[in-house]
Design a protein around this motif. Structure first.
Motif, PDB file in Angstrom:
ATOM      1  N   VAL A 271       0.861  -1.195   0.166  1.00  0.00           N
ATOM      2  CA  VAL A 271      -0.088  -0.023   0.002  1.00  0.00           C
ATOM      3  C   VAL A 271       0.865   1.528   0.016  1.00  0.00           C
ATOM      4  N   ASP A 272       0.610   2.267  -1.047  1.00  0.00           N
ATOM      5  CA  ASP A 272       1.065   3.705  -1.022  1.00  0.00           C
ATOM      6  C   ASP A 272       0.298   4.407  -1.559  1.00  0.00           C
ATOM      7  N   GLU A 273       0.544   5.677  -1.781  1.00  0.00           N
ATOM      8  CA  GLU A 273      -0.292   6.659  -2.353  1.00  0.00           C
ATOM      9  C   GLU A 273      -0.632   6.337  -3.819  1.00  0.00           C
ATOM     10  N   THR A 274       0.041   5.507  -4.684  1.00  0.00           N
ATOM     11  CA  THR A 274      -0.091   5.353  -5.950  1.00  0.00           C
ATOM     12  C   THR A 274      -1.026   4.227  -6.367  1.00  0.00           C
ATOM     13  N   LEU A 275      -0.893   3.299  -5.730  1.00  0.00           N
ATOM     14  CA  LEU A 275      -1.776   1.791  -6.140  1.00  0.00           C
ATOM     15  C   LEU A 275      -3.070   1.850  -5.952  1.00  0.00           C
ATOM     16  N   PRO A 276      -4.037   1.730  -6.913  1.00  0.00           N
ATOM     17  CA  PRO A 276      -5.565   1.661  -6.749  1.00  0.00           C
ATOM     18  C   PRO A 276      -5.879   0.528  -5.834  1.00  0.00           C
TER      19      PRO A 276
END
Ligand code: UD1
Ligand code: BG6
Length: 371
Positions: A271-276
């Motif tokens: 999980v990070d701010e890019t993976l939907p």
């Protein structure tokens, strides 16, 4: 004939209110003043006693058919009180897993011709289990070689990615659960509520299909992504697997369905701010657990798309920005039929926008008749 649609997959997604009606036609008994609502499955009625006496029910299938069985597993366990185990057909054969005379094995296959499933059927027959088929194809090898079964009657499905057969398979297996549990007085109110829910289901599917444009807009946002995760649990664990399978097989995008209960045991690392990430959090017994999953994903700045029950947007999205897909609520065990529809639409639009072949995805066949 695709009629007004551009692709078979699109047509088959939009046909679901009708295909579900055909699946249920003549099989739901409305009841009356002194007669309870019930289900009549002509193909298994003479075998119900044997099924009720079995020590275990084993669901066997591949791909989407396996996922449909997984979606129906909780209600079958609840209404039958019999342990239900899941087998991917090839894996059962690879392991030569134990199958006994006291088992009821249920073979789920849209085409009725999948080689892996047929081999597992042969194996179960050799081991003396009762073999039940659930198929869309009258006269298919599964229909012919099982002891009894139920045709799902969803109508011919042409798109390689299964859509309407999936929802009809779930409905047939829910009806199977109702039929097996029919002799239990304590669950009668629950069964009647589910039967009411089945009568209402085509209307609710029509309602959820109105999300088409919204799913197209979402697809536009996701068009260039490398990967999509789908989190679900309980009744909607199967929805997560099946939603991810649709995206993978037609949109050619890596996608993984994840049991939300396993989040902390590995997937959280991604999980990070890019993976939907799609989180399925419609109302059922697991709702509060899914709310806490959402909070934990927010805390890690996850890029969330939450599927929730109509009216719940504010309560699922506290403290963070997320996109919401609101769906109509139905009886908990039938909710997977509703929840898969927006994901089918998403996979369809993603594929078209990415310029891939929707009805015949690269390297795949509708019916895999060789091993
Ligand atoms: C049957 C008729 C249907 C008719 C209805 C009227 C067929 C195929 N179906 O539907 O046209 O309107 O009676 O009451 O003629 N079976 C298996 N394995 C399978 C699937 C089915 O052995 O995988 C067997 C069933 O046990 C049954 C037969 O095939 O003996 C037909 O099954 P199904 O079509 O589900 O039965 P009905 O709904 O009663
Ligand atoms: C193939 C199809 O792999 O077989 C899938 O591409 C399908 O869409 C799977 O789910 C199982 O098929 P069947 O006919 O046994 O349900």
């Amino acid at each position: 004939n695709k009629g007004k649609y551009e692709h078979y997959m699109q047509k088959e997604i939009h046909e679901q209110p009708e295909s579900l009606k055909t699946t249920m036609r003549g099989r739901l008994i409305r009841g009356g003043s002194c007669k309870a609502k019930s289900v009549l499955l002509g193909g298994i009625k003479d075998h119900l006693k044997t099924i009720r006496r079995s020590r275990r029910i084993v669901f066997i299938g591949c791909g989407t058919s396996y996922n449909a069985a997984l979606a129906a597993r909780p209600i079958l366990e609840e209404l039958s009180g019999i342990p239900v185990t899941m087998e991917i057909a090839s894996d059962l054969v690879d392991r030569q897993g134990p199958i006994y005379r006291e088992d009821t094995t249920v073979f789920v296959s849209q085409s009725g011709e999948t080689a892996d499933t047929l081999q597992a059927l042969e194996y179960a027959l050799e081991n003396g289990a009762l073999c039940v088929g659930i198929t869309n194809t009258v006269g298919s090898a599964i229909a012919r070689n099982t002891h009894c079964g139920v045709h799902i009657n969803a109508g011919c499905e042409i798109g390689v990615a299964s859509t309407k057969a999936y929802t009809s398979q779930i409905v047939v297996m829910a009806m199977l659960a109702l039929a097996i549990g029919d002799d239990t007085i304590s669950s009668q109110a629950r069964r009647e509520a589910i039967i009411d829910g089945l009568f209402d289901l085509p209307k609710k599917v029509k309602e959820v299909l109105k999300l088409d444009q919204e799913m197209k807009d979402l697809a536009q946002l996701l068009i260039a992504e490398q990967s999509l995760l789908v989190f679900g649990r309980g009744y909607n664990y199967a929805t997560a697997l099946e939603g991810a399978l649709k995206v993978k097989e037609v949109a050619l995008m890596h996608s993984e369905g994840i049991l939300a209960g396993e989040m902390k045991h590995g997937p959280l690392a991604l999980v990070d701010e890019t993976l939907p990430i799609v989180v399925i959090a419609t109302r059922d017994a697991c709702f509060s657990k899914q709310q806490s999953v959402i909070q934990q994903l927010h805390a890690r700045k996850g890029r969330l798309i939450v599927m929730c029950t109509k009216g719940d947007a504010a309560s699922v999205c506290v403290g963070g920005s997320c996109r919401v897909i609101e769906v109509p609520q139905v009886e908990d065990c039938l909710q997977p039929v509703i929840n898969i529809v927006p994901l089918q639409l998403l996979a369809y639009h993603l594929t078209v926008l990415r310029g891939y072949n929707v009805d015949q995805p690269r390297n795949l066949a509708k019916s895999v008749t060789t091993q």
